[in-house]
Structures are given as C-alpha cells and as structure tokens.
Design a protein around this motif. Structure first.
Motif, PDB file in Angstrom:
ATOM      1  N   TYR A   1      77.435  36.867   3.852  1.00 27.56           N
ATOM      2  CA  TYR A   1      77.950  37.507   2.470  1.00 27.56           C
ATOM      3  C   TYR A   1      77.010  38.330   2.239  1.00 27.56           C
ATOM      4  CZ  TYR A   1      79.299  37.699  -2.261  1.00 27.56           C
ATOM      5  OH  TYR A   1      79.779  38.359  -3.198  1.00 27.56           O
ATOM      6  N   CYS A   2      75.554  38.032   2.272  1.00 27.28           N
ATOM      7  CA  CYS A   2      74.569  38.799   1.779  1.00 27.28           C
ATOM      8  C   CYS A   2      74.347  40.157   2.432  1.00 27.28           C
ATOM      9  CB  CYS A   2      73.196  38.032   1.489  1.00 27.28           C
ATOM     10  SG  CYS A   2      73.261  36.651   0.346  1.00 27.28           S
ATOM     11  N   LEU A   3      74.187  39.920   3.660  1.00 32.32           N
ATOM     12  CA  LEU A   3      74.243  41.002   4.854  1.00 32.32           C
ATOM     13  C   LEU A   3      75.345  42.175   4.529  1.00 32.32           C
ATOM     14  CD1 LEU A   3      72.664  39.303   7.821  1.00 32.32           C
ATOM     15  CD2 LEU A   3      71.555  40.773   6.075  1.00 32.32           C
ATOM     16  N   ASP A   4      76.664  41.588   4.596  1.00 32.34           N
ATOM     17  CA  ASP A   4      77.755  42.231   4.355  1.00 32.34           C
ATOM     18  C   ASP A   4      77.772  43.190   5.601  1.00 32.34           C
ATOM     19  OD1 ASP A   4      80.133  43.025   3.546  1.00 32.34           O
ATOM     20  OD2 ASP A   4      79.531  44.458   2.290  1.00 32.34           O
ATOM     21  N   PRO A   5      77.948  42.453   6.890  1.00 32.13           N
ATOM     22  CA  PRO A   5      77.985  43.268   8.196  1.00 32.13           C
ATOM     23  C   PRO A   5      79.535  44.033   8.263  1.00 32.13           C
ATOM     24  CG  PRO A   5      78.094  41.294   8.670  1.00 32.13           C
ATOM     25  CD  PRO A   5      77.843  41.148   7.344  1.00 32.13           C
ATOM     26  N   SER A   6      79.548  45.046   8.984  1.00 29.28           N
ATOM     27  CA  SER A   6      81.007  45.911   9.240  1.00 29.28           C
ATOM     28  C   SER A   6      81.653  44.818  10.425  1.00 29.28           C
ATOM     29  CB  SER A   6      81.025  46.913   9.480  1.00 29.28           C
ATOM     30  OG  SER A   6      80.113  47.155  11.042  1.00 29.28           O
ATOM     31  N   VAL A   7      82.621  44.676  10.574  1.00 27.49           N
ATOM     32  CA  VAL A   7      83.483  43.918  11.551  1.00 27.49           C
ATOM     33  C   VAL A   7      82.845  44.133  12.960  1.00 27.49           C
ATOM     34  CG1 VAL A   7      85.493  43.625  12.643  1.00 27.49           C
ATOM     35  CG2 VAL A   7      85.487  44.218  10.071  1.00 27.49           C
TER      36      VAL A   7
ATOM     37  N   SER B   1      79.881  45.311  13.708  1.00 30.09           N
ATOM     38  CA  SER B   1      78.534  44.734  13.728  1.00 30.09           C
ATOM     39  C   SER B   1      78.615  43.353  13.780  1.00 30.09           C
ATOM     40  CB  SER B   1      77.861  45.057  12.362  1.00 30.09           C
ATOM     41  OG  SER B   1      77.625  46.571  12.444  1.00 30.09           O
ATOM     42  N   GLY B   2      79.486  42.796  13.193  1.00 26.13           N
ATOM     43  CA  GLY B   2      79.450  41.301  12.862  1.00 26.13           C
ATOM     44  C   GLY B   2      80.128  40.723  14.349  1.00 26.13           C
ATOM     45  N   VAL B   3      81.105  41.187  14.976  1.00 20.41           N
ATOM     46  CA  VAL B   3      81.376  41.069  16.154  1.00 20.41           C
ATOM     47  C   VAL B   3      80.454  41.029  17.213  1.00 20.41           C
ATOM     48  CG1 VAL B   3      83.247  41.366  18.132  1.00 20.41           C
ATOM     49  CG2 VAL B   3      84.010  41.328  15.924  1.00 20.41           C
ATOM     50  N   SER B   4      79.754  42.098  17.423  1.00 18.52           N
ATOM     51  CA  SER B   4      78.638  42.579  18.363  1.00 18.52           C
ATOM     52  C   SER B   4      77.473  41.437  18.196  1.00 18.52           C
ATOM     53  CB  SER B   4      78.059  44.097  18.038  1.00 18.52           C
ATOM     54  OG  SER B   4      79.104  44.736  18.231  1.00 18.52           O
ATOM     55  N   CYS B   5      77.170  41.147  16.831  1.00 22.32           N
ATOM     56  CA  CYS B   5      76.007  40.258  16.678  1.00 22.32           C
ATOM     57  C   CYS B   5      76.519  38.796  17.315  1.00 22.32           C
ATOM     58  CB  CYS B   5      75.672  40.058  15.281  1.00 22.32           C
ATOM     59  SG  CYS B   5      74.710  41.590  14.634  1.00 22.32           S
TER      60      CYS B   5
END
Length: 203
Positions: A60-66, A68-72
C-alpha cells in the motif's frame, strides 16, 4: 467396481510419489509451513496475520503499478525456487528427518494431489453443466460475476485481497481445530429451525 477403485488408488499413489519427488527440495520448508498453518503453537495465528498485514501495508505504501507488482512477485518466486532447495538442507538438516516427518510430508503431498483432483473435477463439472444446460450456465455465470464485480466496486481491491489472503492462511488452522465445523453445524441447526417454523406456519 473394486478394480476401478484399485486403479484409482494406484494412480493417486503414483501422482503422490511424483509430487514428493518434485517437492523434495522444499520438504523442510513445507513441513515448517504446515506446522504454522495448523497452529501447532498458540502464537502462530497472530504472527501470520501480522506478517500478512506488514506485506500488504508495504504494498500500500509503495503503491506499485500492476506490471511492477507482478514482475516483483514472479522475481521472488524465481529466487525462492533457486535458493530454497540449496539453502534449506543446510538450515534445517534434511538428514535429521524422522519417520514421522516423512509420513507427514507424504500426507501433505497426498492432500495436494487430492485438492488438485477436486479442482479439476469441479472444472469438468462446470463444462458439463455448460453443455447440458447452456441457458442456466449463462445466467448463473452472469449473476455470479455481477455480484463479484459489485463487491469489487464497493471494497478497495487491495483490502479485499488482504481479507482473502487472511482467510486463506487461517483456513487450515480453523479446520484442524474444528472451528469451521462447529460454526457450520450451528448455522445448519439455525437454518433447520427456521425451516421447521416455516412448515408449522404453513400448516
């Protein structure tokens, strides 16, 4: 009938053995995770909720894009797949496995195979339902997806995912300690009482 049961049992044993071989490098981690999920110590449930909360608070704090989130997430899975089989034996010591631990690992793999079969079975039933009753299938899917879409619109996506993950990690412990069966039985009794009262009123 007996021959069919034997064939099914042999197939289940073969699938379980294959899965055990595939997950052998993860054996120690799986056993530790199993203990945590089954709440072998009273502080495991709050620790799991705290860990899940920290992870989602970080997201929630980092608020990555979809993307970026999937890649990580995939990157972490790849790292775990590479590092866990190499480091787990050094940390836990696979040579110290007892017969009880080996038996529990076998039971876990067998349950995973049964769960996979159950999912595939329901998937096949869904397609059978589509072929036999296409109109009913269409209406059921349309209504179900509309309800899910409405819930997703009312509740924040990340918070909804957090609740789903919390339920997922708590489910094995709730099931093992009989909490789910207890409240399901209570709900069933209440529904039966309401049905009996309705029948009496109709009489």
């Amino acid at each position: 009938m007996a021959e069919g049961d034997n064939r099914s049992s042999n197939q289940l044993a073969a699938e379980t053995a294959a899965l055990e071989e595939q997950l052998q490098g993860w054996g120690e981690v799986i056993l530790v995770t199993d203990k945590i999920l089954r709440w072998e110590k009273p502080w495991f449930p709050p620790a799991m909720i705290a860990a899940v909360s920290v992870i989602f608070l970080t997201i929630y704090c980092l608020d990555p894009s979809v993307l970026s989130g999937v890649s990580c997430f995939v990157m972490l899975l790849c790292l775990a797949d590479y590092l866990v089989p190499a480091l787990a034996p050094r940390i836990f010591g696979s040579s110290k496995w007892t017969t009880e631990q080996q038996q529990r690992f076998h039971e876990i793999c067998s349950n995973l195979v049964k769960t996979r079969r159950w999912i595939v079975g329901w998937w096949k039933r869904l397609f059978t339902f589509k072929e036999e009753k296409p109109k009913m299938y269409f209406m059921t899917m349309l209504c179900s997806l509309a309800v899910v879409a409405w819930i997703g619109q009312q509740v924040h996506n990340l918070f909804l995912t957090y609740l789903i993950v919390c339920c997922f990690v708590l489910f094995p412990g709730l099931n093992k300690h009989g909490i789910i069966s207890k409240y399901a039985g209570m709900a069933k009794r209440e529904v039966n009482k309401l049905l009996k009262q309705k029948e009496k009123k109709n009489e």
